[in-house]
Structures are given as structure tokens and as C-alpha cells.
Design an enzyme around this catalytic site. Structure first.
Site, PDB file in Angstrom:
ATOM      1  N   THR A   1       0.870  -1.177   0.000  1.00 50.85           N
ATOM      2  CA  THR A   1       0.000   0.000   0.000  1.00 50.85           C
ATOM      3  C   THR A   1       0.911   1.232   0.000  1.00 50.85           C
ATOM      4  OG1 THR A   1      -0.234  -0.132   2.408  1.00 50.85           O
ATOM      5  CG2 THR A   1      -1.981  -1.130   1.074  1.00 50.85           C
TER       6      THR A   1
ATOM      7  N   LYS B   1       4.013  -7.171   3.914  1.00 50.71           N
ATOM      8  CA  LYS B   1       3.815  -5.744   3.674  1.00 50.71           C
ATOM      9  C   LYS B   1       3.616  -5.054   5.022  1.00 50.71           C
ATOM     10  CE  LYS B   1       0.535  -3.483   4.109  1.00 50.71           C
ATOM     11  NZ  LYS B   1       0.049  -2.187   3.848  1.00 50.71           N
TER      12      LYS B   1
ATOM     13  N   THR C   1       1.854 -10.385  12.903  1.00 50.39           N
ATOM     14  CA  THR C   1       2.235  -9.093  12.332  1.00 50.39           C
ATOM     15  C   THR C   1       1.349  -8.677  11.177  1.00 50.39           C
ATOM     16  OG1 THR C   1       4.034  -7.741  11.541  1.00 50.39           O
ATOM     17  CG2 THR C   1       3.828  -9.891  10.542  1.00 50.39           C
TER      18      THR C   1
ATOM     19  N   GLU D   1       6.935   4.300   7.941  1.00 50.69           N
ATOM     20  CA  GLU D   1       6.474   5.567   7.357  1.00 50.69           C
ATOM     21  C   GLU D   1       7.449   6.702   7.658  1.00 50.69           C
ATOM     22  OE1 GLU D   1       1.787   6.104   6.591  1.00 50.69           O
ATOM     23  OE2 GLU D   1       2.396   6.102   8.685  1.00 50.69           O
TER      24      GLU D   1
ATOM     25  N   THR E   1      -9.750  10.558   5.511  1.00 51.22           N
ATOM     26  CA  THR E   1     -10.758   9.529   5.770  1.00 51.22           C
ATOM     27  C   THR E   1     -11.935   9.685   4.799  1.00 51.22           C
ATOM     28  OG1 THR E   1     -10.163   9.447   8.094  1.00 51.22           O
ATOM     29  CG2 THR E   1     -12.339   8.622   7.514  1.00 51.22           C
TER      30      THR E   1
END
Lengths: 266, 266
Positions: free
Chosen positions: A27, A49, A60, A139, A266
Site C-alpha cells: 500500500t 507488507k 504481524t 512511514e 478519511t
């Protein structure tokens, strides 16, 4: 197929160039996470991922592992639990556990019975590789942080200390700012809930000792500057209390982390 | 002396303009934190400091409270414990507990015996005021977040849920980005360890319902945009499980937080 540089004694590990599924499940990840190892006559292959909302507490994010070894599902579960506790359960990107954490292992038995010790070794290697790739791809991350805690009274204490340091926003920001902030590290140890004696703790950045017996050693700026140029930082904590050890993996916290997490709609 | 706008019934609260000590104890704080309340014949005055490394687990950062009420040290400790649990122990800026947390109360007895209930009320008010000021002044913060959890089975459950939400980096980044990210909020509730039923949870931003009985309601963009213009955000969680309630205070996570935390030099 391409040989990996990092390998384990007796384990031949490979990365496939053409695995489209490892690409397809990504993603916000920047990099594919995949590995295959061959031991004796059996193979373990895996993809994963994960980039944000990483602080696993069961298995995980998404991790799919396959093998042709012949193993009962009960034994497979035990092997995976052992590997996950060393790998996926020892990483943190942002201290936010996802609702969707998952590690799956499938065995088709085609390679027949295998040596249990070697299988565990191979699976540990595969899971540790993927976990580190996930932490490195956190990230906004600019580097991988590895926290190795030595000589704790129990393994659980070692895990608590390693995870407290790897999860501290302030430690992560300091690493992003190239600052060897041993104060924030000692503070995280204090908050870990583990047993320790302040006056015994040693803290190292790579081989460079920042804290000895709980006291600041006065670090060498040039050495620290060199260490902080690398894309991996090893923080070693020697508690000098017992014989147990654990390692946790994470990443620094950058401006990009906040940007990426704040711009999501969102 | 200047009257405060926010007040409690029967409590006259005041801010002194000239208290130099409230200024002198600040480090990276942007604002002074001080308050005085007068009830009947006694007074409670207090100052505090705190901006980063805020996630108290005993009392709090630095907070000094004085009163002229006549109270035994044992009773004073119980009063302060009650107030701290509602205030200092319910705030988080960065989930990093400091080694130096402290709340001190001193009573000189000059005003004589006082009504215990009124004293507790006054002290609660003073501590809540300071705690909110600290959360609002969190490193890099652009707004105060207040999380009110209703109808939990136990008070401890309500506290766990409120603190899990206020401590989530991803929730804090979403608020910074003006995004009503109910997904990250539900995820934090899931990680809180409290008892809840997914299909019962309601989530509100101010009066606007984002989630009803665990399902997204489809929010109104214009309404959310208006809500996010304020410098305080109230997040309400209705668990519909029991009768207990708790409120936690924190702030959003901005680019400035990472800048301030990363530029610090050891």
C-alpha cells in the site's frame, strides 16, 4: 534469482526478481519485502507488507510464508510462534498496533520430513529478514534502528527494555536529528518496567560508548557524526544484571512521518 | 488580578499577572501555567511547567501548589492523589514519561480548618486547569484534544480507552491534518485492553456523530471543517457497556513536534 548479501551459515537465501504478488500487496510501502531460503532439500519462501500502524502484538501486519517441508499444523504453529516472537513481535514503527496484523504459514509437504532445528533456524531467518525490512520501510523513516539489550535478568526484561527504547518518540526524533541522546534512552529504560540498576547501565551507539556504569562518558562528536551517516544504527544496552538478551527493530521519526500520517484523508 | 472566564460553581478563580516564579520555571514552554482559587476563607494557588516528555505516571512534571487551609499531611496526600488522578495522570503529550515528574502541595494552615468536600473540589479544579494548560502547550501542539469516554464497565476501562486514544501518534497526526479519522480511534480503543463491544461504540467529534453502533455514519465535511477550526477538539466515546467515565487531555502531533524534538542537541 539474485543472491542476498546477508546470509546465515548453511542457509542459501534468494530474492526473486519477478514476484508480482509481493508488489501487489503493497500500500504505502516504498519497497517490496520478500525472501526465499533453501536448506537441505526444503525451501521456505515469504512475502510481507507493512509501513505504518506497526507495533505488532500477535503476529504481524501481512506476512505470507510458504514451505514445501512436511510438518504438522501444530508443529508449524509452534515454529511460527518462536520466529514471530524474535521478529514481528519485536518491531515498532509508531507504537500503533493494527487490527489487521497477520502472519500465515502454509506447508504442502512435498519435500518430505525435515530436521526441526534447521527448519526453525530457516524460519527465524526469514521472519527476521522481513521484520527488519518492514521496520526499515517505516512511514517516513530515514534509517533502521536496532536495539540490542544484553545481560538482563529475564528475556522478558530484555524485550521490555528493547521495545521501550525503539518505541520512544523522543528517542526516534533524536536519531532523526543525528543526536546521541543517551538521556532519552535511559529515560525509556526507566519507563520499561524491567529490572535494572541505574549505576550499572552501559549504552553504546555502534561500538562507541556513550554511557558507562550509568554515567555519561562524554562522546566524541566526530565519531558520532560518522556513525549517524549510516542507514542502520545499532544501540546496545548492557544491563549487567543477568544473562538474557533481546533485540528490537524500529526506525527514526521524521517530518515525513507526520506529513504522511497527517495528509491521509478519511 | 484578572478573573478567569472558565470557572466552577462557587469557586472564584484568579490569575495573577505578576507571578515571576511561574515564568522562571519554564523551559521550552510557550506559556505560563498558574492559577489561584478562593473558596470560603481559604485559597489554593498553584503553578506548573511542562511541554515535552509528558505522560505522567505518578504525579506530574513540575507542579507546585500552595494553600492556607489547615490540613494534615496525610489528608493532603489523599486530596492530591484524587486530584492528580483526574488531571496530571490523564494527560499525554508524547507518551514519554519523564524521570522528573512532580506535584507538590504545601499547606501553612493560616486559614484554619476547611470543608473537606470543598477543598477537594477546589484542588481538582486547580489541577485540571494546570493539566489542560500543559497539554495545550505540548511541544509543537496546534490544539488541545479532550477525549471523554462514557459508559465503560469500570473507571479503569474508561481511563484506558481515553489514554489509548490521546496517546496514539496516528490519531494525533490525523487531528493535525484536520481529518476525522474514526478508524484510527477505533483501532486505539481496540489496543486499550479495556472491555468493549465493537458493535456498540459511538464516536463523536464535538456534537457530530462519526460512528454509531460501531459503524461509520458518513460525516458531513462542512461540519467537520468548522469543528477543526477550533483550538480545542472534544472526542466523545460512548461504549454503552456500563456507567463509568473518564477524560484524558492531549494535543495533536505536528511537524513542529518532530522539529523541536530532533533539533535538540545532547
Amino acid at each position: 534469482m539474485e543472491r542476498m548479501r546477508e546470509g546465515m551459515k548453511g542457509i542459501k537465501s534468494q530474492l526473486s526478481k519477478e514476484s508480482e504478488i509481493a508488489q501487489a500487496i503493497l500500500t504505502i510501502d516504498k519497497a517490496k519485502k520478500e525472501i526465499a531460503v533453501r536448506i537441505d532439500k526444503f525451501t521456505i519462501g515469504a512475502i510481507a507488507k507493512g509501513s505504518g500502524m506497526i507495533h505488532p502484538n500477535m503476529a504481524t501486519m501481512l506476512s505470507f510464508i510458504t514451505t514445501d517441508a512436511e510438518i504438522s499444523s501444530k508443529a508449524l504453529r509452534a515454529f511460527l510462534k518462536h520466529s514471530a516472537d524474535l521478529s514481528f513481535n519485536m518491531i515498532s514503527v509508531d507504537r500503533d498496533t493494527s487490527t489487521s496484523d497477520m502472519a500465515v504459514i502454509l506447508a504442502n509437504g512435498l519435500a518430505g520430513k525435515v530436521d526441526a532445528k534447521k527448519f526453525q533456524q530457516g524460519l527465524d531467518f526469514v521472519c527476521m529478514y522481513l521484520a527488519k525490512e518492514i521496520a526499515k520501510d517505516g512511514e517516513g523513516s530515514t534509517r533502521l534502528i536496532k536495539v540490542n539489550v544484553k545481560n538482563a535478568v529475564t528475556e522478558n526484561d530484555a524485550r521490555k527494555v528493547a521495545k521501550a527504547i525503539i518505541s520512544s518518540n523522543l528517542v526516534k526524533c533524536a536519531v532523526f536529528g543525528n543526536d546521541p541522546n543517551w538521556g532519552r534512552i535511559l529515560c525509556a529504560i526507566g519507563n520499561s518496567g524491567a529490572h535494572f540498576t541505574e549505576g550499572k547501565i552501559d549504552v553504546y551507539f555502534d561500538e562507541h560508548k556513550l554511557v558507562g556504569d550509568g554515567m555519561a562518558k562524554g562522546f566524541d562528536k566526530a565519531t558520532v557524526k560518522e556513525i549517524m551517516k549510516n542507514d542502520e544504527l545499532l544501540v546496545t544496552i548492557d544491563l549487567k544484571e543477568g544473562k538474557h538478551e533481546a533485540t528490537a527493530y524500529g526506525c527514526d521519526m521524521s517530518l515525513e512521518y507526520v506529513k504522511l500520517s497527517a495528509q491521509y484523508k478519511t
